[in-house]
Design an enzyme around this catalytic site. Structure first.
Site, short mmCIF file in Angstrom:
data_model
loop_
_atom_site.label_atom_id
_atom_site.label_comp_id
_atom_site.label_asym_id
_atom_site.label_seq_id
_atom_site.Cartn_x
_atom_site.Cartn_y
_atom_site.Cartn_z
N ASP A 88 24.02 -47.06 -23.63
CA ASP A 88 23.98 -47.57 -22.25
C ASP A 88 24.54 -46.47 -21.35
OD1 ASP A 88 23.84 -49.54 -20.08
OD2 ASP A 88 26.03 -49.58 -20.21
N SER A 89 24.46 -46.70 -20.05
CA SER A 89 25.03 -45.72 -19.11
C SER A 89 26.55 -45.73 -19.18
CB SER A 89 24.61 -46.09 -17.68
OG SER A 89 25.07 -47.41 -17.40
N TYR A 92 23.54 -45.49 -13.59
CA TYR A 92 22.13 -45.04 -13.66
C TYR A 92 21.31 -45.71 -12.55
CZ TYR A 92 22.20 -42.97 -18.46
OH TYR A 92 22.41 -42.18 -19.58
N GLY A 93 21.74 -46.88 -12.11
CA GLY A 93 20.92 -47.70 -11.20
C GLY A 93 20.34 -46.97 -10.00
N CYS A 119 20.44 -51.15 -22.12
CA CYS A 119 20.54 -50.84 -20.69
C CYS A 119 19.22 -51.23 -20.04
CB CYS A 119 20.80 -49.34 -20.54
SG CYS A 119 20.77 -48.74 -18.85
N THR A 127 18.33 -50.71 -17.01
CA THR A 127 17.85 -49.61 -16.16
C THR A 127 17.15 -48.55 -16.99
OG1 THR A 127 19.70 -50.02 -14.64
CG2 THR A 127 18.61 -47.89 -14.47
N CYS A 165 21.41 -56.91 -16.06
CA CYS A 165 22.17 -55.66 -16.29
C CYS A 165 23.18 -55.96 -17.39
CB CYS A 165 22.89 -55.24 -15.00
SG CYS A 165 24.05 -53.88 -15.26
N THR A 166 23.25 -55.08 -18.39
CA THR A 166 24.11 -55.36 -19.55
C THR A 166 25.59 -55.32 -19.21
OG1 THR A 166 23.98 -53.01 -20.20
CG2 THR A 166 22.42 -54.55 -21.23
N HIS A 167 25.94 -54.80 -18.04
CA HIS A 167 27.35 -54.86 -17.63
C HIS A 167 27.75 -56.29 -17.23
CE1 HIS A 167 27.16 -50.45 -17.31
NE2 HIS A 167 28.46 -50.43 -17.15
N1 DGL Z 1 24.14 -51.48 -17.78
C1 DGL Z 1 22.96 -50.88 -17.27
C2 DGL Z 1 21.84 -51.88 -17.03
O1 DGL Z 1 21.71 -52.81 -17.84
C3 DGL Z 1 23.06 -49.82 -16.21
C4 DGL Z 1 23.81 -50.04 -15.00
C5 DGL Z 1 23.98 -48.71 -14.22
O2 DGL Z 1 24.40 -47.68 -14.84
O3 DGL Z 1 23.65 -48.71 -13.00
O4 DGL Z 1 21.05 -51.68 -16.08
#
Ligand code: DGL
Length: 282
Positions: free
Chosen positions: A21-22, A53-54, A84, A86, A195-197
């Protein structure tokens, strides 16, 4: 660079699953994979030197994802989880083209289960700009959202808050309220975490939306897909017990190390890696 621990005549089913992931977001997927397959060893890579990354271009995300995939394959990963949304939106098709023999599992915003679950026909989707702009999201909406009204929000700053471990401060709450209050005014009854966060702030989201709104975290379904692919390829690890996890970051290892007990409920050592001209990990 081949990893002697796995390469010398070890059967492939004992090789690890690579997850990236990012940043720490992919740990929400790793958590689900570990719950369903504790016997599988895992390599986790958080590209915290480049997070978020977004807001980035597709080209940049593809380049980062390719470098990380090469790194995980060099460490004998038998399957790669692009944990991720993104990176999945920007790079999954690209990665499958660059590595046609590799098993990949990516993220897909859970619009299908949300459309099946909603009673009001109104669904909120939280994701990054690059996820919403990708062809993958457009395809998911076209295939599964017929008759459903989607309300989207990119939650600016939320990924950075979660990367700092700030899961329930006023700042984090306001970012989520700015996204969710207008959705509630439009009578949504389901929220998709694209988003996985975001699964790491589910308690705060549930406080804001209340018990009549269902929050969908796709991680368990992604873990099921990983299990299906490993079983179909005959490379599941037959050993018993909890296998190891190796953590890597392109950022500050001490920061990720401090987040592991908070996000994963277990501690671990974090190895630092470095990018060479943003294309190769050395
Ligand atoms: N956790 C990632 C996702 O699912 C990326 C979020 C990011 O780095 O902007 O999109």
């Amino acid at each position: 660079m081949m990893n002697a621990e796995f390469t010398q005549h070890a059967p492939r089913n004992t090789f690890p699953i690579g997850v990236f992931d990012s940043g720490v977001g992919g740990l929400s997927v790793l958590r689900a994979v570990r719950a369903q397959m504790p016997e599988e060893s895992i390599l986790y890579f958080g590209d915290q030197g480049h997070v978020p990354y977004g807001p980035r271009s597709m080209g940049q995300i593809q380049s980062f994802s390719e470098g990380i995939t090469k790194f995980l394959l060099d460490h004998d990963s038998k399957l790669i989880v692009v944990a991720c949304n993104t990176a999945s939106a920007a790079a999954l098709t690209y990665l499958r083209g660059r590595f046609p023999a590799v098993l990949f599992v990516g993220m897909e915003p859970a619009v299908k289960p949300a459309a099946e679950a909603t009673k009001t026909g109104r669904v909120g989707v939280l994701a990054t700009p690059a996820t919403f702009q990708g062809a993958l999201y457009a395809s998911v909406v076209e295939r599964f959202a017929a008759g459903v009204e989607l309300f989207q929000h990119t939650c600016p700053g939320l990924v950075s808050q979660i990367e700092k471990g700030d899961l329930d401060s006023t700042v984090t709450r306001v970012i989520l309220e700015d996204a969710l209050f207008p959705m509630l005014e439009n009578n949504i009854d389901t929220v998709v975490l694209g988003c996985t966060h975001y699964p790491f702030v589910i308690p705060l989201i549930e406080q804001i939306v209340g018990k009549n709104v269902r929050v969908i975290d796709p991680a368990p379904s992604v873990a099921k897909q990983v299990k299906r692919l490993l079983e179909a390829a005959g490379i599941t690890n037959q050993a018993q017990g909890h296998a190891s996890i190796r953590f890597f970051t392109s950022g500050d290892p001490s920061e990720m190390k401090s987040m592991l007990p908070v996000l994963l409920g277990e501690s671990g050592e974090v190895e630092s890696v470095t990018w060479k001209n943003d294309r190769e990990i050395i």
